[in-house]
Design a protein around this motif. Structure first.
Motif, PDB file in Angstrom:
ATOM      1  N   HIS A   1       2.495   6.554  -6.888  1.00 38.42           N
ATOM      2  CA  HIS A   1       1.510   7.534  -7.343  1.00 38.42           C
ATOM      3  C   HIS A   1       2.042   8.954  -7.198  1.00 38.42           C
ATOM      4  O   HIS A   1       1.778   9.822  -8.041  1.00 38.42           O
ATOM      5  CB  HIS A   1       0.211   7.350  -6.538  1.00 38.42           C
ATOM      6  N   LEU A   2       2.796   9.223  -6.150  1.00 40.74           N
ATOM      7  CA  LEU A   2       3.362  10.551  -5.917  1.00 40.74           C
ATOM      8  C   LEU A   2       4.527  10.858  -6.857  1.00 40.74           C
ATOM      9  O   LEU A   2       4.726  11.994  -7.266  1.00 40.74           O
ATOM     10  CB  LEU A   2       3.841  10.705  -4.479  1.00 40.74           C
TER      11      LEU A   2
ATOM     12  N   SER B   1       0.829  -1.199   0.000  1.00 43.25           N
ATOM     13  CA  SER B   1       0.000   0.000   0.000  1.00 43.25           C
ATOM     14  C   SER B   1       0.873   1.261   0.000  1.00 43.25           C
ATOM     15  O   SER B   1       0.617   2.210  -0.762  1.00 43.25           O
ATOM     16  CB  SER B   1      -0.915  -0.018   1.217  1.00 43.25           C
ATOM     17  N   VAL B   2       1.911   1.268   0.831  1.00 45.06           N
ATOM     18  CA  VAL B   2       2.805   2.426   0.889  1.00 45.06           C
ATOM     19  C   VAL B   2       3.570   2.575  -0.424  1.00 45.06           C
ATOM     20  O   VAL B   2       3.750   3.688  -0.931  1.00 45.06           O
ATOM     21  CB  VAL B   2       3.762   2.293   2.098  1.00 45.06           C
ATOM     22  N   GLN B   3       4.011   1.446  -0.989  1.00 42.69           N
ATOM     23  CA  GLN B   3       4.725   1.491  -2.264  1.00 42.69           C
ATOM     24  C   GLN B   3       3.829   2.029  -3.375  1.00 42.69           C
ATOM     25  O   GLN B   3       4.277   2.827  -4.211  1.00 42.69           O
ATOM     26  CB  GLN B   3       5.227   0.084  -2.645  1.00 42.69           C
ATOM     27  N   ALA B   4       2.554   1.667  -3.361  1.00 42.96           N
ATOM     28  CA  ALA B   4       1.623   2.178  -4.379  1.00 42.96           C
ATOM     29  C   ALA B   4       1.447   3.687  -4.209  1.00 42.96           C
ATOM     30  O   ALA B   4       1.376   4.423  -5.212  1.00 42.96           O
ATOM     31  CB  ALA B   4       0.290   1.467  -4.261  1.00 42.96           C
TER      32      ALA B   4
END
Length: 93
Positions: free
Chosen positions: A91-92, A84-87
């Motif tokens: 995205h950023l 989730s953090v990697q996604a």
């Protein structure tokens, strides 16, 4: 390579069986296990030792499997959070 591992496992198993036979033969005096609520029949001391060793091994496996199960569950949760953090980072960026 797998035949080597099978040979090693077979050698270890055979060693354990031979050790059990030696313990049983060398400890032939009768012994009884008395618990507060139960009395075992008199058995040779070698048999009592092997039975108690087997019970201890089974209890140890059960205790460690609970820890392994909890660790695997936590690992899956942390991997899900990491994805989730990697996604979000992808995205950023």
């Amino acid at each position: 390579m797998s035949w080597i591992l099978r040979f090693i496992y077979a050698a270890i198993g055979l060693s354990i069986v031979l050790l059990g036979v030696l313990i049983s033969v060398n400890n032939s005096q009768l012994a009884r296990v008395d618990l507060y609520w139960w009395q075992a029949p008199e058995l040779p001391l070698g048999s009592v030792i092997l039975i108690m060793l087997l019970i201890g091994a089974v209890l140890g496996i059960l205790a460690s499997s609970a820890v392994v199960w909890r660790t695997r569950r936590q690992n899956k949760y942390l991997q899900k959070q990491m994805k989730s953090v990697q996604a979000r980072l992808d995205h950023l960026g």
